[in-house]
Scaffold this motif. Sequence first.
Motif, PDB file in Angstrom:
ATOM      1  N   UNK A  32       2.158  -3.937  15.962  1.00  0.00           N
ATOM      2  CA  UNK A  32       2.754  -3.877  14.512  1.00  0.00           C
ATOM      3  C   UNK A  32       1.891  -4.419  13.300  1.00  0.00           C
ATOM      4  N   UNK A  33       1.763  -3.502  12.338  1.00  0.00           N
ATOM      5  CA  UNK A  33       0.949  -3.993  11.462  1.00  0.00           C
ATOM      6  C   UNK A  33       2.038  -4.285  10.261  1.00  0.00           C
ATOM      7  N   UNK A  34       1.719  -5.620   9.833  1.00  0.00           N
ATOM      8  CA  UNK A  34       2.935  -6.320   9.331  1.00  0.00           C
ATOM      9  C   UNK A  34       2.573  -6.537   7.681  1.00  0.00           C
ATOM     10  N   UNK A  35       1.513  -6.377   7.248  1.00  0.00           N
ATOM     11  CA  UNK A  35       1.257  -6.395   5.818  1.00  0.00           C
ATOM     12  C   UNK A  35       0.482  -5.252   5.319  1.00  0.00           C
ATOM     13  N   UNK A  36       0.280  -5.332   4.005  1.00  0.00           N
ATOM     14  CA  UNK A  36      -0.413  -4.293   3.365  1.00  0.00           C
ATOM     15  C   UNK A  36      -1.906  -4.322   3.817  1.00  0.00           C
ATOM     16  N   UNK A  37      -2.297  -5.680   3.690  1.00  0.00           N
ATOM     17  CA  UNK A  37      -3.990  -5.751   4.096  1.00  0.00           C
ATOM     18  C   UNK A  37      -4.332  -5.317   5.537  1.00  0.00           C
ATOM     19  N   UNK A  38      -3.234  -5.253   6.285  1.00  0.00           N
ATOM     20  CA  UNK A  38      -3.645  -4.667   7.681  1.00  0.00           C
ATOM     21  C   UNK A  38      -3.626  -3.204   7.687  1.00  0.00           C
ATOM     22  N   UNK A  39      -2.483  -2.616   6.966  1.00  0.00           N
ATOM     23  CA  UNK A  39      -2.169  -1.096   6.866  1.00  0.00           C
ATOM     24  C   UNK A  39      -3.374  -0.797   6.286  1.00  0.00           C
ATOM     25  N   UNK A  40      -3.994  -1.223   4.951  1.00  0.00           N
ATOM     26  CA  UNK A  40      -5.311  -0.743   4.254  1.00  0.00           C
ATOM     27  C   UNK A  40      -6.362  -1.004   5.505  1.00  0.00           C
ATOM     28  N   UNK A  41      -6.872  -2.088   6.057  1.00  0.00           N
ATOM     29  CA  UNK A  41      -7.880  -2.359   6.847  1.00  0.00           C
ATOM     30  C   UNK A  41      -7.793  -1.055   8.160  1.00  0.00           C
ATOM     31  N   UNK A  42      -6.636  -0.883   8.570  1.00  0.00           N
ATOM     32  CA  UNK A  42      -6.543   0.211   9.653  1.00  0.00           C
ATOM     33  C   UNK A  42      -6.657   1.456   9.155  1.00  0.00           C
ATOM     34  N   UNK A  43      -6.304   2.008   7.995  1.00  0.00           N
ATOM     35  CA  UNK A  43      -6.531   3.021   7.448  1.00  0.00           C
ATOM     36  C   UNK A  43      -7.954   3.461   6.781  1.00  0.00           C
ATOM     37  N   UNK A  44      -8.641   2.383   6.382  1.00  0.00           N
ATOM     38  CA  UNK A  44      -9.917   2.546   6.027  1.00  0.00           C
ATOM     39  C   UNK A  44     -10.873   2.698   7.118  1.00  0.00           C
ATOM     40  N   UNK A  45     -10.719   1.839   8.307  1.00  0.00           N
ATOM     41  CA  UNK A  45     -11.678   1.655   9.329  1.00  0.00           C
ATOM     42  C   UNK A  45     -11.234   2.080  10.740  1.00  0.00           C
ATOM     43  N   UNK A  46     -10.115   3.133  10.689  1.00  0.00           N
ATOM     44  CA  UNK A  46      -9.844   3.455  12.048  1.00  0.00           C
ATOM     45  C   UNK A  46     -10.758   4.269  12.801  1.00  0.00           C
ATOM     46  N   UNK A  47     -11.525   4.921  12.392  1.00  0.00           N
ATOM     47  CA  UNK A  47     -13.004   5.603  13.025  1.00  0.00           C
ATOM     48  C   UNK A  47     -13.705   4.871  13.810  1.00  0.00           C
ATOM     49  N   UNK A  48     -14.147   3.404  12.844  1.00  0.00           N
ATOM     50  CA  UNK A  48     -14.979   2.422  13.209  1.00  0.00           C
ATOM     51  C   UNK A  48     -14.137   1.849  14.739  1.00  0.00           C
ATOM     52  N   UNK A  49     -12.894   1.799  14.319  1.00  0.00           N
ATOM     53  CA  UNK A  49     -12.267   0.876  15.568  1.00  0.00           C
ATOM     54  C   UNK A  49     -12.073   1.722  16.628  1.00  0.00           C
ATOM     55  N   UNK A  50     -12.395   2.997  16.772  1.00  0.00           N
ATOM     56  CA  UNK A  50     -12.309   3.979  17.745  1.00  0.00           C
ATOM     57  C   UNK A  50     -10.835   4.321  18.013  1.00  0.00           C
TER      58      UNK A  50
END
Length: 155
Positions: A126-144
């Motif tokens: 679960x992504x609980x806040x906007x910072x987490x959502x933004x982080x995954x949205x921006x970096x999902x490729x680097x996170x495989x």
Amino acid sequence: MRYQNKVITTFLVILFLIVYLVYYKDKNKITAQSFSSNFNIKEIKLRNEPVFYLKAKIWGVSGNHTRILLSKKPDNDFNNEQDIVFYTDMIFYRISLNQDSLIIYAESCSISNVTRNFSDKIKIVELNDNDQIFYYTKNYVELNLKKISVYDSLH
């Protein structure tokens, strides 16, 4: 009397044209895209497991209804009682290194009816806040991670 008949005839012709243009001309035109044309399905294969399907759908006159489902069926149907429902426009996912489980990253407020008997091979983060959502949205490729979005089906 003749003038009155011309006015009535003209009025009826104009009324007929308006009704035709508003109703009949647009009746055969698809104003909201059909169910299957706005449907995005991704097949997920895990080792020693049946195939799972991530289904993303957007619909509505203004495209304001979005849903992503994790399902065991490949069809275009949404079954809110048998599938895991995410009321959002995008989720991220990955298959574990040993290919035996699926990890889904989704907004916590979007997750609905997670059925425990669905599969023990599914883990939801679960992504609980906007910072987490933004982080995954921006970096999902680097996170495989991979992404499925309702907007992918519009291309």
